[in-house]
Design an enzyme around this catalytic site. Structure first.
Site, mmCIF file in Angstrom:
data_model
loop_
_atom_site.group_PDB
_atom_site.id
_atom_site.type_symbol
_atom_site.label_atom_id
_atom_site.label_comp_id
_atom_site.label_asym_id
_atom_site.label_seq_id
_atom_site.Cartn_x
_atom_site.Cartn_y
_atom_site.Cartn_z
ATOM 1 N N TYR A 196 0.838 -1.205 0.000
ATOM 2 C CA TYR A 196 0.000 0.000 0.000
ATOM 3 C C TYR A 196 0.867 1.247 0.000
ATOM 4 O O TYR A 196 2.038 1.223 0.409
ATOM 5 C CB TYR A 196 -0.965 0.007 1.193
ATOM 6 C CG TYR A 196 -0.337 0.323 2.539
ATOM 7 C CD1 TYR A 196 -0.263 1.634 3.015
ATOM 8 C CD2 TYR A 196 0.146 -0.690 3.354
ATOM 9 C CE1 TYR A 196 0.267 1.920 4.258
ATOM 10 C CE2 TYR A 196 0.689 -0.423 4.600
ATOM 11 C CZ TYR A 196 0.748 0.890 5.055
ATOM 12 O OH TYR A 196 1.291 1.179 6.284
ATOM 13 N N CYS A 197 0.272 2.345 -0.470
ATOM 14 C CA CYS A 197 0.917 3.658 -0.453
ATOM 15 C C CYS A 197 -0.184 4.713 -0.367
ATOM 16 O O CYS A 197 -1.351 4.393 -0.141
ATOM 17 C CB CYS A 197 1.806 3.861 -1.675
ATOM 18 S SG CYS A 197 0.930 3.796 -3.253
ATOM 19 N N THR A 198 0.157 5.967 -0.562
ATOM 20 C CA THR A 198 -0.790 7.061 -0.353
ATOM 21 C C THR A 198 -1.977 6.990 -1.303
ATOM 22 O O THR A 198 -3.135 7.017 -0.877
ATOM 23 C CB THR A 198 -0.084 8.416 -0.524
ATOM 24 O OG1 THR A 198 1.064 8.449 0.307
ATOM 25 C CG2 THR A 198 -1.019 9.566 -0.184
#
Length: 347
Positions: free
Chosen positions: A232-234
């Site tokens: 996951y990331c922003t």
């Protein structure tokens, strides 16, 4: 009586105006302008998006894309940053609700293959205060829309992970056979992250910059082998090339959060689901979280709870952004105390 012919009203009436008529006309216009200046500023809409083109653009097409996008951005009075590579687009922009949507519609007209048929997840955040409008406008050509420091040909996107909706990703976080890899930088992870009470093991690479990711993978392969790997990331863009790189290195069973933490918090706005703290952002919000989210990070100087990066303070050892609470901002400068990020404190 003097006659004056120097206003738009003269053209409408087809005759010269008297000085009294002209003065009255000017006073009316001044009152109209004054009434407009008293109106509250128009709310701001934030636009976040990225996309990879179905096939890489030619250099000429990339130049055309920059020229077209810049003209459309100016026409619709948008501000912010838009990076355009031959592989795709990555933008963080602000403007009026109408102007932002006119810009995205223009992209669909310009490049239907990339933007048509709702291929792109445009993230609109409407109703922000006017002081959250980004300053200036920059639209420029780049080599990659996210820089990882390796040749993109060594990480083809078709080797990347499967996209999971926020609801499915939420359920996967409870799987004890899963590991979660946060592909954001360390200064982002300390103010907010996934922390399931039970289930998947969460791994934070502790990166100061994305170019450290390949080395972390090489050093931690055994933690990923045989596991369901959740990335996951922003907003999703960093997961695209990160998951592709992992796939090219022979790592299997890779999944990534569709739309990133941004979309997850939209679905789990009440309580935050498995998320704690705030989601670091690259716009004037600085961060956002679920309703009632708690502060999980601390000021580097005094150790009190704090989660806002607004002091432009840097670690004196490595240069990464550090948290400095409002009461410590002047004190830290006057004391001359070196500010060290948690990574450097532990090293």
């Amino acid at each position: 009586m003097d006659r004056v012919a120097s206003s738009p009203l003269h053209e409408k009436l087809g005759r010269a105006l008297s000085s009294q008529e002209l003065n009255a006309y000017r006073q009316k216009r001044r009152r109209a302008r004054a009434s407009l200046s008293c109106l509250p500023p128009e709310p701001v809409t934030l636009l976040l998006f990225y996309t990879y083109a179905p096939t890489p653009m030619s250099k000429h097409r990339q130049t055309e894309a920059v020229r077209f996008s810049l003209n459309s951005l100016k026409k619709n009075n948008l501000t912010g940053r838009l990076r355009i590579a031959r592989e795709g687009y990555n933008g963080t922009l602000t403007g009026s609700k109408k102007g932002v949507r006119a810009f995205t519609a223009s992209l669909e007209m310009f490049d239907c293959a990339t933007f048509g048929n709702q291929r792109v997840d445009f993230k609109y955040v409407d109703g922000l205060p006017h002081n959250q409008a980004l300053k200036g406008l920059k639209c420029w050509p780049v080599t990659e829309i996210v820089t990882y420091g390796f040749d993109p040909r060594d990480a083809p996107l078709d080797a990347g992970g499967h996209h999971l909706s926020p609801q499915v990703f939420h359920a996967a976080l409870t799987d004890p056979d899963a590991v979660v890899v946060d592909v954001r930088n360390f200064n982002e992870t300390i103010i907010g992250r996934f922390a399931p009470a039970a289930g998947a093991q969460v791994l934070d690479p502790g990166m100061r910059r994305s170019t450290e990711f390949p080395r972390w993978i090489a050093q931690n392969r055994e933690k990923l082998t045989g596991k369901k790997v959740l990335l996951y990331c922003t907003g999703g863009v960093r997961c695209e090339r990160a998951s592709a790189f992992m796939g090219s290195q022979g790592i299997k069973n890779i999944f990534q959060l569709e739309g990133g933490v941004h979309r997850y918090l939209e679905h789990f706005n009440e309580g935050g689901g498995h998320w704690i703290g705030k989601n670091y952002t690259f716009d004037k919000r600085f961060s956002h979280g679920a309703v009632g989210s708690e502060v999980i990070s601390r000021c580097t100087h005094c150790g009190n709870p704090w989660d806002r990066y607004q002091a432009q303070a840097k670690c004196t050892a490595c240069g990464i952004e550090v948290l400095l609470c409002r009461s410590c901002q002047r004190l830290a400068k006057s004391s001359g105390k070196a500010l060290r990020c948690p990574l450097c404190q532990c090293s």
